[in-house]
Design a protein around this motif. Sequence first.
Motif, PDB file in Angstrom:
ATOM      1  N   LEU A  32       0.839  -1.204   0.000  1.00  0.00           N
ATOM      2  CA  LEU A  32       0.000   0.000   0.000  1.00  0.00           C
ATOM      3  C   LEU A  32       0.873   1.253   0.000  1.00  0.00           C
ATOM      4  CD1 LEU A  32      -2.764  -0.908   2.634  1.00  0.00           C
ATOM      5  CD2 LEU A  32      -2.979  -0.777   0.145  1.00  0.00           C
ATOM      6  N   LEU A  33       1.903   1.194   0.838  1.00  0.00           N
ATOM      7  CA  LEU A  33       2.807   2.333   0.987  1.00  0.00           C
ATOM      8  C   LEU A  33       3.428   2.701  -0.359  1.00  0.00           C
ATOM      9  CD1 LEU A  33       3.705   3.739   3.616  1.00  0.00           C
ATOM     10  CD2 LEU A  33       5.810   2.424   3.476  1.00  0.00           C
ATOM     11  N   ARG A  34       3.822   1.648  -1.080  1.00  0.00           N
ATOM     12  CA  ARG A  34       4.480   1.881  -2.357  1.00  0.00           C
ATOM     13  C   ARG A  34       3.541   2.562  -3.335  1.00  0.00           C
ATOM     14  NH1 ARG A  34       7.238  -2.663  -6.247  1.00  0.00           N
ATOM     15  NH2 ARG A  34       7.945  -1.202  -7.824  1.00  0.00           N
ATOM     16  N   ARG A  35       2.299   2.053  -3.368  1.00  0.00           N
ATOM     17  CA  ARG A  35       1.334   2.625  -4.293  1.00  0.00           C
ATOM     18  C   ARG A  35       1.048   4.089  -3.930  1.00  0.00           C
ATOM     19  NH1 ARG A  35      -3.507  -1.258  -4.989  1.00  0.00           N
ATOM     20  NH2 ARG A  35      -1.809  -2.736  -5.293  1.00  0.00           N
ATOM     21  N   PHE A  36       0.893   4.309  -2.631  1.00  0.00           N
ATOM     22  CA  PHE A  36       0.574   5.642  -2.133  1.00  0.00           C
ATOM     23  C   PHE A  36       1.721   6.614  -2.401  1.00  0.00           C
ATOM     24  CE2 PHE A  36       0.804   8.581   1.538  1.00  0.00           C
ATOM     25  CZ  PHE A  36      -0.335   9.317   1.253  1.00  0.00           C
ATOM     26  N   ALA A  37       2.949   6.160  -2.121  1.00  0.00           N
ATOM     27  CA  ALA A  37       4.102   7.034  -2.269  1.00  0.00           C
ATOM     28  C   ALA A  37       4.429   7.275  -3.732  1.00  0.00           C
ATOM     29  CB  ALA A  37       5.301   6.443  -1.554  1.00  0.00           C
ATOM     30  N   ALA A  38       4.187   6.252  -4.570  1.00  0.00           N
ATOM     31  CA  ALA A  38       4.555   6.377  -5.972  1.00  0.00           C
ATOM     32  C   ALA A  38       3.739   7.448  -6.680  1.00  0.00           C
ATOM     33  CB  ALA A  38       4.389   5.037  -6.674  1.00  0.00           C
ATOM     34  N   THR A  39       2.418   7.500  -6.401  1.00  0.00           N
ATOM     35  CA  THR A  39       1.578   8.473  -7.092  1.00  0.00           C
ATOM     36  C   THR A  39       2.032   9.891  -6.794  1.00  0.00           C
ATOM     37  OG1 THR A  39       0.082   8.249  -5.249  1.00  0.00           O
ATOM     38  CG2 THR A  39      -0.519   7.099  -7.268  1.00  0.00           C
ATOM     39  N   ASP A  40       2.515  10.103  -5.583  1.00  0.00           N
ATOM     40  CA  ASP A  40       2.913  11.453  -5.215  1.00  0.00           C
ATOM     41  C   ASP A  40       4.269  11.827  -5.790  1.00  0.00           C
ATOM     42  OD1 ASP A  40       0.878  12.636  -3.753  1.00  0.00           O
ATOM     43  OD2 ASP A  40       1.244  11.232  -2.128  1.00  0.00           O
ATOM     44  N   GLU A  41       5.106  10.786  -5.985  1.00  0.00           N
ATOM     45  CA  GLU A  41       6.478  11.147  -6.297  1.00  0.00           C
ATOM     46  C   GLU A  41       6.744  11.353  -7.782  1.00  0.00           C
ATOM     47  OE1 GLU A  41       9.860   8.982  -4.345  1.00  0.00           O
ATOM     48  OE2 GLU A  41       8.562   9.581  -2.694  1.00  0.00           O
ATOM     49  N   THR A  42       5.889  10.754  -8.652  1.00  0.00           N
ATOM     50  CA  THR A  42       6.145  10.926 -10.075  1.00  0.00           C
ATOM     51  C   THR A  42       5.917  12.372 -10.491  1.00  0.00           C
ATOM     52  OG1 THR A  42       3.950  10.013 -10.334  1.00  0.00           O
ATOM     53  CG2 THR A  42       5.807   8.585 -10.945  1.00  0.00           C
ATOM     54  N   ALA A  43       4.911  13.015  -9.897  1.00  0.00           N
ATOM     55  CA  ALA A  43       4.586  14.384 -10.291  1.00  0.00           C
ATOM     56  C   ALA A  43       5.740  15.370 -10.058  1.00  0.00           C
ATOM     57  CB  ALA A  43       3.319  14.838  -9.578  1.00  0.00           C
ATOM     58  N   PRO A  44       6.248  15.492  -8.814  1.00  0.00           N
ATOM     59  CA  PRO A  44       7.312  16.466  -8.601  1.00  0.00           C
ATOM     60  C   PRO A  44       8.608  16.111  -9.323  1.00  0.00           C
ATOM     61  CG  PRO A  44       6.726  15.345  -6.550  1.00  0.00           C
ATOM     62  CD  PRO A  44       5.828  14.836  -7.605  1.00  0.00           C
ATOM     63  N   ALA A  45       8.772  14.826  -9.660  1.00  0.00           N
ATOM     64  CA  ALA A  45      10.011  14.433 -10.317  1.00  0.00           C
ATOM     65  C   ALA A  45      10.131  15.056 -11.697  1.00  0.00           C
ATOM     66  CB  ALA A  45      10.091  12.919 -10.411  1.00  0.00           C
ATOM     67  N   GLN A  46       8.968  15.229 -12.392  1.00  0.00           N
ATOM     68  CA  GLN A  46       9.028  15.780 -13.739  1.00  0.00           C
ATOM     69  C   GLN A  46       9.065  17.299 -13.731  1.00  0.00           C
ATOM     70  OE1 GLN A  46       5.632  13.948 -15.477  1.00  0.00           O
ATOM     71  NE2 GLN A  46       6.806  12.243 -16.326  1.00  0.00           N
TER      72      GLN A  46
ATOM     73  N   PRO B  97      16.842  -1.383   0.602  1.00  0.00           N
ATOM     74  CA  PRO B  97      16.838  -2.699  -0.039  1.00  0.00           C
ATOM     75  C   PRO B  97      15.616  -3.543   0.336  1.00  0.00           C
ATOM     76  CG  PRO B  97      18.984  -2.252   0.939  1.00  0.00           C
ATOM     77  CD  PRO B  97      18.060  -1.160   1.386  1.00  0.00           C
ATOM     78  N   LEU B  98      15.124  -3.378   1.575  1.00  0.00           N
ATOM     79  CA  LEU B  98      13.938  -4.131   1.992  1.00  0.00           C
ATOM     80  C   LEU B  98      12.699  -3.597   1.278  1.00  0.00           C
ATOM     81  CD1 LEU B  98      12.646  -6.238   3.879  1.00  0.00           C
ATOM     82  CD2 LEU B  98      12.393  -4.434   5.560  1.00  0.00           C
ATOM     83  N   LEU B  99      12.596  -2.263   1.187  1.00  0.00           N
ATOM     84  CA  LEU B  99      11.438  -1.668   0.519  1.00  0.00           C
ATOM     85  C   LEU B  99      11.446  -2.001  -0.969  1.00  0.00           C
ATOM     86  CD1 LEU B  99      11.506   1.715   2.398  1.00  0.00           C
ATOM     87  CD2 LEU B  99       9.529   0.210   2.282  1.00  0.00           C
ATOM     88  N   ALA B 100      12.631  -2.138  -1.541  1.00  0.00           N
ATOM     89  CA  ALA B 100      12.718  -2.452  -2.962  1.00  0.00           C
ATOM     90  C   ALA B 100      12.293  -3.889  -3.234  1.00  0.00           C
ATOM     91  CB  ALA B 100      14.142  -2.224  -3.451  1.00  0.00           C
ATOM     92  N   ASN B 101      12.476  -4.759  -2.253  1.00  0.00           N
ATOM     93  CA  ASN B 101      12.114  -6.168  -2.442  1.00  0.00           C
ATOM     94  C   ASN B 101      11.428  -6.678  -1.167  1.00  0.00           C
ATOM     95  OD1 ASN B 101      11.898  -8.711  -3.418  1.00  0.00           O
ATOM     96  ND2 ASN B 101      14.093  -9.139  -3.523  1.00  0.00           N
ATOM     97  N   PRO B 102      10.166  -6.253  -0.956  1.00  0.00           N
ATOM     98  CA  PRO B 102       9.498  -6.515   0.327  1.00  0.00           C
ATOM     99  C   PRO B 102       9.376  -7.989   0.676  1.00  0.00           C
ATOM    100  CG  PRO B 102       8.225  -4.991  -1.016  1.00  0.00           C
ATOM    101  CD  PRO B 102       9.304  -5.526  -1.884  1.00  0.00           C
ATOM    102  N   ARG B 103       9.409  -8.860  -0.331  1.00  0.00           N
ATOM    103  CA  ARG B 103       9.244 -10.294  -0.041  1.00  0.00           C
ATOM    104  C   ARG B 103      10.314 -10.812   0.905  1.00  0.00           C
ATOM    105  NH1 ARG B 103       9.521 -13.092  -5.595  1.00  0.00           N
ATOM    106  NH2 ARG B 103      11.212 -11.598  -5.738  1.00  0.00           N
ATOM    107  N   THR B 104      11.473 -10.144   0.907  1.00  0.00           N
ATOM    108  CA  THR B 104      12.567 -10.634   1.755  1.00  0.00           C
ATOM    109  C   THR B 104      12.207 -10.534   3.244  1.00  0.00           C
ATOM    110  OG1 THR B 104      13.602  -8.476   1.606  1.00  0.00           O
ATOM    111  CG2 THR B 104      14.403 -10.159   0.117  1.00  0.00           C
ATOM    112  N   LEU B 105      11.136  -9.804   3.537  1.00  0.00           N
ATOM    113  CA  LEU B 105      10.643  -9.742   4.912  1.00  0.00           C
ATOM    114  C   LEU B 105      10.348 -11.142   5.448  1.00  0.00           C
ATOM    115  CD1 LEU B 105      10.092  -7.276   6.655  1.00  0.00           C
ATOM    116  CD2 LEU B 105       7.770  -7.255   5.852  1.00  0.00           C
TER     117      LEU B 105
END
Lengths: 79, 376
Positions: A32-46, B97-105
């Motif tokens: 969830l965190l990844r999805r949430f953080a990703a949407t926010d981060e692509t915008a300012p990156a460009q 590295p953990l966030l990049a590959n969460p399965r390693t948890l």
Amino acid sequence: MQQQLSEAFTIMLTGMITVFVFLTLLLLAMGLLRRFAATDETAPAQAPQQAPQAKTQATDAQRVAAITAAVHAYRRDHQ
Amino acid sequence: MERWITLWQSTALAAFTWQQAVMMLVGALLLYLAIRKKFEPLLLLPIGFGAILANIPLAGFTEPGGILYYIYVVGIDTGVFPLLIFMGVGAMTDFGPLLANPRTLLLGAAAQFGIFATLFGAIALNAIPGFEFSMQDAAAIAIIGGADGPTAIFLASRLSPELLGAIAVAAYSYMALVPIIQPPIMKLLTTQEERSVRMEQLRQVGRREKILFPLAVLFLTLLFLPTATPLVGMFCLGNLMREAGVVERLSKTAQNELINIVTIFLGLAVGSKLSASEFLTVETLGILALGAVAFSIGTASGVLMAKLMARFSKTPINPLIGAAGVSAVPMAARVVNKVGLDANQSNFLLMHAMGPNVAGVLGSAVAAGILLALVG
């Protein structure tokens, strides 16, 4: 002794299951965190790619103006 | 003549017991291991010196009024020192590295089997005459398998303070022995082919994700496992200070000055528990043996879990990285990298192993919380 052993066995089982369940929950939370953080981060990156140039042009103009004014003021005073 | 006798009686020579002399030799051995063999010198040097000080006759270092007594009461009895160290460790940990590959948890979770299997083993050891471990003792001994010094000291101080000296010494000695204990087990459980598996490059992890992660961990812990929040909470605080980027001064202090100061006192306080009456027992031998078993089982279960995951995964997984699931950061990850390089000259597994490695820190803190909840 027998009773202690079976107690230790139960702790081993419950402990291991709890560790797995907890870390699996964390795994889901990371998804969830990844999805949430990703949407926010692509915008300012460009955006910044264009912004800096405009900014430097503006500051350059301001700087030139300031230097010009300073030179004029110096010449006026030292004539 | 009477004065001569009084003077003689006030020297150490008259008051020495052989047990104290043996414990001083143990202290000297720890100093040797720290200085000459470079075994976790940051901890073993102050522990060894503390052991020598604690066993000086008539000096009263460990009695009320003695400095080691107060350092112990202030720092370990209260649980403050291991928690401050944990904050520093959090500030040094990169979860990238953990966030990049969460399965390693899951690898970090599997390696905790070493802890729980050892709990069972410690109780089974009671069958041998001379051993009488309570469930609390067994839990405190088992946490050696977490390969995490501060966690082991914290749990031992809560559950079984009289075994703390032996547990801390075993935990730090085995952490130093990771490069010797782990590789044979890793090689035994994997084939040459598996060891040379190349893994895909890890993705870049954004700053926002890194900032939110410690908060997410804390949130889950406080909901489901409040007994683990002292350890996990301090760890997350340190990590948030690191990742937030706005309190660089605090983060630097936590991972340098503060952790160094606390380490000195923690080592001395652990050393003060190495008194003859508490250390020269059969139980110490049992603890040392169980600690080695805990490490080995943890390593093995991590590797086996990684093999299982590799079977079901679409992307390739090198089973060696499972061994890093026992924390011992960053030593275990370096060992994985080295064994991987032995199998394939151009295969660098270090970053891939850092994921399970930091997952192991979280895993052992969680396991400590569970043990506290179950037997505390």
